[in-house]
Design a protein around this motif. Structure first.
Motif, PDB file in Angstrom:
ATOM      1  N   THR A  41      10.077   7.990   2.805  1.00 46.30           N
ATOM      2  CA  THR A  41      11.427   8.534   3.039  1.00 46.30           C
ATOM      3  C   THR A  41      12.378   7.455   3.567  1.00 46.30           C
ATOM      4  OG1 THR A  41      10.490  10.692   3.509  1.00 46.30           O
ATOM      5  CG2 THR A  41      12.760  10.345   4.220  1.00 46.30           C
ATOM      6  N   SER A  42      11.907   6.685   4.549  1.00 43.22           N
ATOM      7  CA  SER A  42      12.824   5.667   5.096  1.00 43.22           C
ATOM      8  C   SER A  42      12.326   4.251   4.831  1.00 43.22           C
ATOM      9  CB  SER A  42      13.041   5.916   6.592  1.00 43.22           C
ATOM     10  OG  SER A  42      11.799   6.089   7.210  1.00 43.22           O
ATOM     11  N   LEU A  43      11.565   4.093   3.746  1.00 45.25           N
ATOM     12  CA  LEU A  43      11.100   2.747   3.387  1.00 45.25           C
ATOM     13  C   LEU A  43      11.800   2.300   2.102  1.00 45.25           C
ATOM     14  CD1 LEU A  43       7.179   3.017   3.753  1.00 45.25           C
ATOM     15  CD2 LEU A  43       8.829   2.194   5.447  1.00 45.25           C
ATOM     16  N   ASN A  44      12.192   1.011   2.042  1.00 39.96           N
ATOM     17  CA  ASN A  44      12.664   0.532   0.748  1.00 39.96           C
ATOM     18  C   ASN A  44      11.449   0.144  -0.100  1.00 39.96           C
ATOM     19  OD1 ASN A  44      11.816  -2.013   1.517  1.00 39.96           O
ATOM     20  ND2 ASN A  44      13.866  -2.711   2.109  1.00 39.96           N
ATOM     21  N   LYS A  45      11.716  -0.237  -1.344  1.00 38.01           N
ATOM     22  CA  LYS A  45      10.627  -0.497  -2.298  1.00 38.01           C
ATOM     23  C   LYS A  45       9.643  -1.548  -1.754  1.00 38.01           C
ATOM     24  CE  LYS A  45      10.307  -2.317  -6.931  1.00 38.01           C
ATOM     25  NZ  LYS A  45      11.013  -2.746  -8.134  1.00 38.01           N
ATOM     26  N   GLU A  46      10.191  -2.648  -1.223  1.00 34.79           N
ATOM     27  CA  GLU A  46       9.327  -3.750  -0.763  1.00 34.79           C
ATOM     28  C   GLU A  46       8.451  -3.286   0.398  1.00 34.79           C
ATOM     29  OE1 GLU A  46      12.646  -4.074  -1.351  1.00 34.79           O
ATOM     30  OE2 GLU A  46      12.276  -5.072  -3.276  1.00 34.79           O
ATOM     31  N   ALA A  47       9.039  -2.530   1.336  1.00 35.64           N
ATOM     32  CA  ALA A  47       8.275  -2.072   2.500  1.00 35.64           C
ATOM     33  C   ALA A  47       7.186  -1.082   2.080  1.00 35.64           C
ATOM     34  CB  ALA A  47       9.212  -1.431   3.520  1.00 35.64           C
ATOM     35  N   ALA A  48       7.505  -0.224   1.103  1.00 35.87           N
ATOM     36  CA  ALA A  48       6.515   0.755   0.627  1.00 35.87           C
ATOM     37  C   ALA A  48       5.339   0.034  -0.034  1.00 35.87           C
ATOM     38  CB  ALA A  48       7.176   1.721  -0.360  1.00 35.87           C
ATOM     39  N   ILE A  49       5.648  -0.981  -0.845  1.00 37.23           N
ATOM     40  CA  ILE A  49       4.584  -1.734  -1.527  1.00 37.23           C
ATOM     41  C   ILE A  49       3.732  -2.484  -0.491  1.00 37.23           C
ATOM     42  CG2 ILE A  49       4.145  -3.696  -3.079  1.00 37.23           C
ATOM     43  CD1 ILE A  49       6.620  -2.706  -4.712  1.00 37.23           C
ATOM     44  N   ALA A  50       4.398  -3.075   0.501  1.00 32.02           N
ATOM     45  CA  ALA A  50       3.663  -3.814   1.535  1.00 32.02           C
ATOM     46  C   ALA A  50       2.715  -2.873   2.283  1.00 32.02           C
ATOM     47  CB  ALA A  50       4.643  -4.485   2.499  1.00 32.02           C
ATOM     48  N   ALA A  51       3.178  -1.654   2.589  1.00 32.07           N
ATOM     49  CA  ALA A  51       2.329  -0.689   3.303  1.00 32.07           C
ATOM     50  C   ALA A  51       1.108  -0.332   2.446  1.00 32.07           C
ATOM     51  CB  ALA A  51       3.140   0.572   3.639  1.00 32.07           C
ATOM     52  N   ALA A  52       1.326  -0.201   1.144  1.00 30.03           N
ATOM     53  CA  ALA A  52       0.219   0.164   0.248  1.00 30.03           C
ATOM     54  C   ALA A  52      -0.795  -0.979   0.134  1.00 30.03           C
ATOM     55  CB  ALA A  52       0.765   0.537  -1.127  1.00 30.03           C
ATOM     56  N   VAL A  53      -0.292  -2.208   0.000  1.00 37.55           N
ATOM     57  CA  VAL A  53      -1.199  -3.367  -0.103  1.00 37.55           C
ATOM     58  C   VAL A  53      -2.035  -3.467   1.175  1.00 37.55           C
ATOM     59  CG1 VAL A  53      -1.292  -5.907  -0.188  1.00 37.55           C
ATOM     60  CG2 VAL A  53       0.221  -4.659  -1.749  1.00 37.55           C
ATOM     61  N   GLU A  54      -1.374  -3.247   2.304  1.00 31.38           N
ATOM     62  CA  GLU A  54      -2.079  -3.303   3.592  1.00 31.38           C
ATOM     63  C   GLU A  54      -3.163  -2.216   3.666  1.00 31.38           C
ATOM     64  OE1 GLU A  54      -0.735  -2.711   8.150  1.00 31.38           O
ATOM     65  OE2 GLU A  54       0.706  -3.711   6.831  1.00 31.38           O
ATOM     66  N   ALA A  55      -2.828  -1.018   3.180  1.00 31.93           N
ATOM     67  CA  ALA A  55      -3.805   0.087   3.205  1.00 31.93           C
ATOM     68  C   ALA A  55      -5.013  -0.233   2.316  1.00 31.93           C
ATOM     69  CB  ALA A  55      -3.143   1.384   2.747  1.00 31.93           C
ATOM     70  N   VAL A  56      -4.765  -0.847   1.163  1.00 33.30           N
ATOM     71  CA  VAL A  56      -5.874  -1.199   0.265  1.00 33.30           C
ATOM     72  C   VAL A  56      -6.734  -2.286   0.911  1.00 33.30           C
ATOM     73  CG1 VAL A  56      -6.506  -2.181  -1.976  1.00 33.30           C
ATOM     74  CG2 VAL A  56      -4.638  -0.524  -1.826  1.00 33.30           C
ATOM     75  N   ASN A  57      -6.092  -3.291   1.494  1.00 34.67           N
ATOM     76  CA  ASN A  57      -6.867  -4.362   2.134  1.00 34.67           C
ATOM     77  C   ASN A  57      -7.708  -3.814   3.283  1.00 34.67           C
ATOM     78  OD1 ASN A  57      -6.262  -6.566   0.512  1.00 34.67           O
ATOM     79  ND2 ASN A  57      -4.311  -6.924   1.562  1.00 34.67           N
ATOM     80  N   ALA A  58      -7.134  -2.883   4.040  1.00 36.95           N
ATOM     81  CA  ALA A  58      -7.878  -2.292   5.161  1.00 36.95           C
ATOM     82  C   ALA A  58      -9.080  -1.507   4.637  1.00 36.95           C
ATOM     83  CB  ALA A  58      -6.957  -1.390   5.974  1.00 36.95           C
ATOM     84  N   ALA A  59      -8.877  -0.768   3.535  1.00 38.90           N
ATOM     85  CA  ALA A  59      -9.977   0.023   2.968  1.00 38.90           C
ATOM     86  C   ALA A  59     -11.069  -0.893   2.415  1.00 38.90           C
ATOM     87  CB  ALA A  59      -9.447   0.943   1.874  1.00 38.90           C
ATOM     88  N   LYS A  60     -10.640  -2.016   1.810  1.00 38.32           N
ATOM     89  CA  LYS A  60     -11.617  -2.968   1.263  1.00 38.32           C
ATOM     90  C   LYS A  60     -12.465  -3.557   2.385  1.00 38.32           C
ATOM     91  CE  LYS A  60     -10.472  -6.127  -1.882  1.00 38.32           C
ATOM     92  NZ  LYS A  60      -9.607  -7.094  -2.591  1.00 38.32           N
ATOM     93  N   GLU A  61     -11.794  -3.905   3.467  1.00 36.91           N
ATOM     94  CA  GLU A  61     -12.479  -4.489   4.617  1.00 36.91           C
ATOM     95  C   GLU A  61     -13.488  -3.494   5.196  1.00 36.91           C
ATOM     96  OE1 GLU A  61     -10.646  -6.249   8.545  1.00 36.91           O
ATOM     97  OE2 GLU A  61      -9.714  -7.017   6.714  1.00 36.91           O
ATOM     98  N   GLN A  62     -13.040  -2.257   5.289  1.00 37.73           N
ATOM     99  CA  GLN A  62     -13.913  -1.192   5.805  1.00 37.73           C
ATOM    100  C   GLN A  62     -15.140  -1.041   4.900  1.00 37.73           C
ATOM    101  OE1 GLN A  62     -13.037   0.566   8.580  1.00 37.73           O
ATOM    102  NE2 GLN A  62     -15.009   1.603   8.562  1.00 37.73           N
TER     103      GLN A  62
END
Ligand code: DC
Length: 213
Positions: A186-207
């Motif tokens: 809702t309050s994220l621009n495109k770049e911030a939304a993509i960065a949040a998703a990349v971070e979530a994937v990296n965290a899941a991979k690490e886990q």
């Protein structure tokens, strides 16, 4: 690695899924396009999207239809939402999506039921959402860019009706998988939304590595 990205219309899930595919070097399937092709095929054949028989017959659409620019418009989106409530339509499209998810090396799929039905075994599940107002504003801006004028109120009503149908259908409704990470754009621009998703994937991979997967 299978990455499942689910969420309502215009939440940003398609943009996020495409960016994740590019970032992690994975193939991407926009599963909404399959339902849009069925909806469009019903219309081209003069059928009724609410008829299970007409909708099922339309799952036999030619692959060339997937390149039809009309697939992206709001009318086809509405037809897709209507044909997608029929269990036999969902069943007919299941194998194609499952095979894509299981291909060697992994894949990114976005839709409504990827983390719950198509790939409940996905290593990463994201649920992307945003307020209906912001989603309608984004859609209206896209349409304006394409030279079409739509009122914000009409777009909000249209998105709300589709959310209602996608969430309340009995077969594979839109829902948050219990193990999905939530991204509210809702309050994220495109770049911030993509960065949040990349971070979530990296965290899941690490886990996953820690758990020996
Ligand atoms: O994501 P989209 O707007 O292109 O999807 C169009 C419609 O297709 C959506 O309203 C519901 C249906 N759909 C579905 O039921 N399951 C999916 N995995 C993807 C889309």
């Amino acid at each position: 690695m299978i990455i499942a990205v689910d969420g309502p219309t215009a939440s940003g899930k398609g943009t996020i899924a495409k960016a994740l595919a590019a970032h992690f070097g994975l193939p991407h399937l926009d599963t909404g396009l399959l339902y849009r092709a069925v909806g469009r095929q019903v219309a081209l054949a003069g059928g009724n999207p609410d008829s299970p028989d007409d909708a099922l017959a339309a799952t036999d659409f030619p692959d060339s239809l997937l390149d039809d620019p009309e697939l992206r418009n709001e009318v086809t989106g509405g037809l897709a939402s209507r044909v997608s409530i029929h269990p036999l339509v969902r069943k007919a499209l299941f194998e194609r999506q499952r095979a894509f998810a299981l291909q060697h090396g992994g894949a990114v799929l976005d839709g409504r039921d990827i983390g719950t039905v198509i790939a409940p075994d996905a290593e990463v599940k994201l649920y992307v959402t945003a307020s209906v107002e912001v989603r309608a504003q984004r859609r209206c801006a896209e349409m304006q860019d394409a030279g079409r004028e739509v009122s914000l109120d009409d777009m909000m009503a249209d998105l709300a009706a589709r959310d209602e149908r996608d969430t309340n259908r009995s077969d594979a409704p839109l829902m948050v998988a219990p193990d999905a990470g939530l991204i509210d754009t809702t309050s994220l621009n495109k770049e911030a939304a993509i960065a949040a998703a990349v971070e979530a994937v990296n965290a899941a991979k690490e886990q996953g590595t820690r758990n020996g997967k």
